[in-house]
Write a protein that holds these residues in place. Structure first.
Motif, PDB file in Angstrom:
ATOM      1  N   MET A  51       0.776  -1.179  -0.157  1.00  0.00           N
ATOM      2  CA  MET A  51       0.050   0.105  -0.221  1.00  0.00           C
ATOM      3  C   MET A  51       0.863   1.345  -0.020  1.00  0.00           C
ATOM      4  SD  MET A  51      -3.055  -0.744  -0.318  1.00  0.00           S
ATOM      5  CE  MET A  51      -3.621   0.720  -0.357  1.00  0.00           C
ATOM      6  N   LEU A  52       1.954   1.243   0.793  1.00  0.00           N
ATOM      7  CA  LEU A  52       2.911   2.363   0.688  1.00  0.00           C
ATOM      8  C   LEU A  52       3.475   2.662  -0.608  1.00  0.00           C
ATOM      9  CD1 LEU A  52       4.788   1.798   4.032  1.00  0.00           C
ATOM     10  CD2 LEU A  52       3.175   3.430   3.479  1.00  0.00           C
ATOM     11  N   HIS A  53       3.610   1.595  -1.486  1.00  0.00           N
ATOM     12  CA  HIS A  53       4.409   1.605  -2.841  1.00  0.00           C
ATOM     13  C   HIS A  53       3.015   2.287  -3.725  1.00  0.00           C
ATOM     14  CE1 HIS A  53       8.391   0.104  -2.642  1.00  0.00           C
ATOM     15  NE2 HIS A  53       7.960  -0.773  -2.014  1.00  0.00           N
ATOM     16  N   ALA A  54       1.779   1.768  -3.491  1.00  0.00           N
ATOM     17  CA  ALA A  54       0.671   2.145  -4.197  1.00  0.00           C
ATOM     18  C   ALA A  54       0.460   3.812  -4.108  1.00  0.00           C
ATOM     19  CB  ALA A  54      -0.498   1.543  -3.783  1.00  0.00           C
ATOM     20  N   GLN A  55       0.793   4.224  -2.703  1.00  0.00           N
ATOM     21  CA  GLN A  55       0.613   5.737  -2.458  1.00  0.00           C
ATOM     22  C   GLN A  55       1.780   6.270  -3.222  1.00  0.00           C
ATOM     23  OE1 GLN A  55       0.816   5.664   2.073  1.00  0.00           O
ATOM     24  NE2 GLN A  55      -1.451   5.755   1.858  1.00  0.00           N
ATOM     25  N   ALA A  58       0.725   6.938  -6.669  1.00  0.00           N
ATOM     26  CA  ALA A  58      -0.377   7.785  -6.760  1.00  0.00           C
ATOM     27  C   ALA A  58       0.323   9.441  -6.905  1.00  0.00           C
ATOM     28  CB  ALA A  58      -1.283   7.548  -5.593  1.00  0.00           C
ATOM     29  N   LEU A  59       1.369   9.520  -5.659  1.00  0.00           N
ATOM     30  CA  LEU A  59       1.928  10.804  -5.421  1.00  0.00           C
ATOM     31  C   LEU A  59       2.609  11.300  -6.816  1.00  0.00           C
ATOM     32  CD1 LEU A  59       2.844  10.300  -1.726  1.00  0.00           C
ATOM     33  CD2 LEU A  59       1.097  12.044  -2.686  1.00  0.00           C
ATOM     34  N   GLU A  62       0.449  12.370  -9.621  1.00  0.00           N
ATOM     35  CA  GLU A  62       0.286  13.890  -9.342  1.00  0.00           C
ATOM     36  C   GLU A  62       1.234  14.706  -9.630  1.00  0.00           C
ATOM     37  OE1 GLU A  62      -1.661  15.046  -5.588  1.00  0.00           O
ATOM     38  OE2 GLU A  62      -2.573  12.991  -5.132  1.00  0.00           O
ATOM     39  N   SER A  97       8.753   1.861  -7.939  1.00  0.00           N
ATOM     40  CA  SER A  97       7.912   1.261  -6.855  1.00  0.00           C
ATOM     41  C   SER A  97       7.047   0.001  -7.714  1.00  0.00           C
ATOM     42  CB  SER A  97       6.739   2.110  -6.382  1.00  0.00           C
ATOM     43  OG  SER A  97       7.178   2.759  -5.403  1.00  0.00           O
TER      44      SER A  97
END
Ligand SMILES: [Fe+2]
Length: 111
Positions: A51-55, A58-59, A62, A97
């Motif tokens: 989930m940290l990698h998914a974040q 996503a960042l 952006e 990631s």
């Protein structure tokens, strides 16, 4: 909590017993295997890091869009240069990631 892995698709179910059918592929309850403690702990641990990698992805996405806006804005050469360099870093973060997640899938650090 116990974890059950679908032999059809790899979906991991959390619960005291396997589900009647796999929510992902529809395989029957008998297809599920109970993960031993080590495998269950690895899945639980990996969920957090994945989930940290998914974040991160996503960042970085952006940041990619911000950089593209800055390049399009084209205020001056210095700004465009910073946005172009930062865009390259955003792509690198995403690729790092993504590669790490791909490695996790191959090592059972998924579910
Ligand atoms: Fe399944």
């Amino acid at each position: 909590m116990k974890k059950w892995k679908c032999g059809g698709c790899g979906f991991v179910h959390d619960g005291d017993s396997a589900p009647e059918t796999c929510p992902k592929c529809g395989a029957l309850k008998e297809t599920f295997a109970l993960l031993d403690d080590a495998a269950a702990n690895l899945v639980e641990r990996a969920r957090h890091t994945n989930m940290l990698h998914a974040q991160m992805i996503a960042l970085a996405r952006e940041l990619e869009h911000t950089c593209q806006d800055g390049i399009k804005d084209n205020l001056d050469a210095g700004c465009v240069d910073v946005f172009k360099k930062s865009l390259a870093h955003a792509y690198e973060i995403m690729k790092l990631s993504m590669a790490e997640l791909q490695g996790h899938m191959g090592k059972g650090k998924w579910g």
